[in-house]
Write an enzyme that holds these catalytic residues in place. Structure first.
Site, PDB file in Angstrom:
ATOM      1  N   ASP A  64      -6.556   1.408  -3.174  1.00 13.99           N
ATOM      2  CA  ASP A  64      -7.760   1.045  -2.417  1.00 13.99           C
ATOM      3  C   ASP A  64      -8.220   2.229  -1.563  1.00 13.99           C
ATOM      4  O   ASP A  64      -9.256   2.170  -0.917  1.00 13.99           O
ATOM      5  CB  ASP A  64      -7.553  -0.219  -1.563  1.00 13.99           C
ATOM      6  CG  ASP A  64      -6.441  -0.077  -0.539  1.00 13.99           C
ATOM      7  OD1 ASP A  64      -5.690   0.922  -0.592  1.00 13.99           O
ATOM      8  OD2 ASP A  64      -6.293  -0.970   0.314  1.00 13.99           O
ATOM      9  N   SER A 120       0.821  -1.213   0.000  1.00 12.01           N
ATOM     10  CA  SER A 120       0.000   0.000   0.000  1.00 12.01           C
ATOM     11  C   SER A 120       0.859   1.269   0.000  1.00 12.01           C
ATOM     12  O   SER A 120       1.540   1.551  -0.972  1.00 12.01           O
ATOM     13  CB  SER A 120      -0.951  -0.040   1.187  1.00 12.01           C
ATOM     14  OG  SER A 120      -1.875   1.014   1.103  1.00 12.01           O
TER      15      SER A 120
END
Length: 448
Positions: free
Chosen positions: A242, A99
């Site tokens: 995301d 991430s």
């Protein structure tokens, strides 16, 4: 959590390459996943990190030797693994990503059928133990098939927000050299938007820094670009997209809390018959919007596993966390960074109001501190001390840490899962000075 292998966290696997995460561990995780989930088909994708392909190859080899057929999605975003797992009916999916962590990190996010999360209490601890012990139950020879899912993914997004619902808004989009640029290049030709592109080239060397727009330095370029030009709004994404982050037409960064309210508004304006799930850190703005527009609101402890479970239980359409994770029933209750972008574009198109105007009203009505972190010697002791002092005169809740509510202001205090840190959020009813005063007062007592 990391009882046997340090890279295993509460919700995923994450660590430094190669000391904590490497192809050898990825192979063991593949074998362990095959045994624990008893899957026959698993899709695997990776983000732009340079270590991704080698980790993916080793993971796939482990899955294959556990008798699993692997569908290799190549370079994708996390939400595309969620999409592919559920849409094609695979038994599971694994996304290789760290991430927003620095470049030397990587990790794995795992789901089972229907993209249901695999976290500590739903199988991740079991996978960790099996990977550590390396006593394999299943053997076989699975296959690897490459699959390009971008076209189907774009169709999925366009079913949620129709191109004809959008006006030709001017938007600035910044994937920060993460994976979002690839998906946007497939999506944007279908939309009537006028787009200024920044850092669309995926690059695991992170030439413009790791994309993590929650950090001020990471979003400075986006802000400057918006201030020097005329746009309706701006969006930036983290590396595996995301999470997405919004900026108004003047380049002001919008706190994730107000985006939860905005997305609730976007959904309920189109149809009030929906349930919205929200987390206890900051609540009043979301509750106000949901009640005003005739929807239903359900509170839930923060954390993706809790929110996804709650959304299924109450049949919610949308769940939002102030940390910029947004979950949608139409996306198998998973988080998406693309759907919020489309919903906000639809709301701005439908209302004819600027994004700054839409959130400006919320910010005035419910000013908030944003999340303020403090390092403390003992989290539990500090929270107990604050509760003893503030609890008796207010309304107390322990859904997630400590929440105390008064007629004109409220706060939430919760400990970190991984470090001796306390996180404070304060909001008031339209009184910014009171919010600042109470934030300072609480911080002084927390840090005393």
């Amino acid at each position: 959590m990391g009882k046997y292998l340090p890279a295993f966290k509460a919700y995923d696997v994450r660590g430094k390459v190669p000391s904590e995460i490497n192809p050898e561990l990825a192979y063991q995780i593949g074998r362990a996943y095959a045994d624990a989930v008893e899957a026959k088909t698993v899709c695997v994708g990776h983000d732009i990190r340079l270590s991704g392909p080698a980790i993916g190859e080793a993971l796939s080899r482990g899955l294959n030797e556990g008798g699993v057929d692997v569908i290799d999605l190549g370079m994708v975003g996390t939400e595309m693994v969620y999409f592919a797992t559920a849409f094609y009916g695979y038994d599971g999916g694994v996304m290789i990503t760290a991430s927003h962590n620095p470049p030397e990190y990587n990790g794995l996010k795992m789901v089972r059928a229907e993209s249901r999360p695999i976290s500590g209490d739903t199988g991740l601890d079991d996978i960790e133990k099996r990977a550590f012990e390396q006593k394999w139950e299943r053997t076989g020879q699975g296959t690897v098939t490459k699959k390009d899912v971008y076209a189907d993914f774009v169709t999925h997004l366009l079913n949620i927000v129709k191109p004809e619902e959008l006006k030709p808004l001017k938007v600035l989009l910044d994937p920060g050299n993460g994976a979002a640029g690839v998906a946007l290049n497939d999506l944007l030709p279908h939309l009537p938007l006028q787009v200024t592109k920044r850092h669309f080239e995926p690059d695991g060397n992170f030439p413009n820094g790791v994309p993590n727009p929650i950090l001020e330095e990471s979003r400075a370029g986006t802000v400057a670009a918006l201030k020097s030009s005329s746009h309706d709004f701006g969006v930036a994404w983290d590396g595996d997209y995301d999470r997405c982050f919004f900026f108004d037409q003047h380049g002001n960064f919008i706190e994730g809390y107000y985006i939860v309210g905005l997305l609730a508004q976007a959904i309920l304006t189109a149809d009030p018959n929906h349930t919205i799930v929200y987390d206890p850190r900051l609540t009043w703005n979301t509750l106000d919007i949901v009640q005003r527009l005739g929807g239903r609101a359900e509170i839930c402890k923060s954390g993706h596993a809790f929110i996804k479970e709650k959304m299924r239980a109450v049949d919610a359409t949308y769940g939002g966390e102030m940390s910029a994770h947004h979950y949608f029933k139409s996306h198998w209750y998973c988080d998406s960074g693309m759907i919020p972008f489309l919903l906000v574009a639809r709301l701005v198109s439908a209302t004819g109001r600027s994004l700054g105007d839409l959130v400006g009203e919320m910010i005035r009505n419910y000013p908030c501190s944003g999340e303020v972190n403090s390092e403390v010697a003992d989290v539990k002791t500090v929270i107990a001390r604050i509760e003893a002092e503030y609890g008796p005169k207010g309304e107390v809740s322990h859904i997630d840490g400590l929440s105390v509510e008064y007629p004109t202001w409220r706060f939430n205090l919760r400990g970190s899962n991984t470090e001796p840190v306390i996180r404070l959020n304060v909001e008031s009813r339209g009184d910014e000075a009171l919010m600042h005063e109470k934030t300072a007062e609480l911080l002084a007592k927390i840090r005393a």
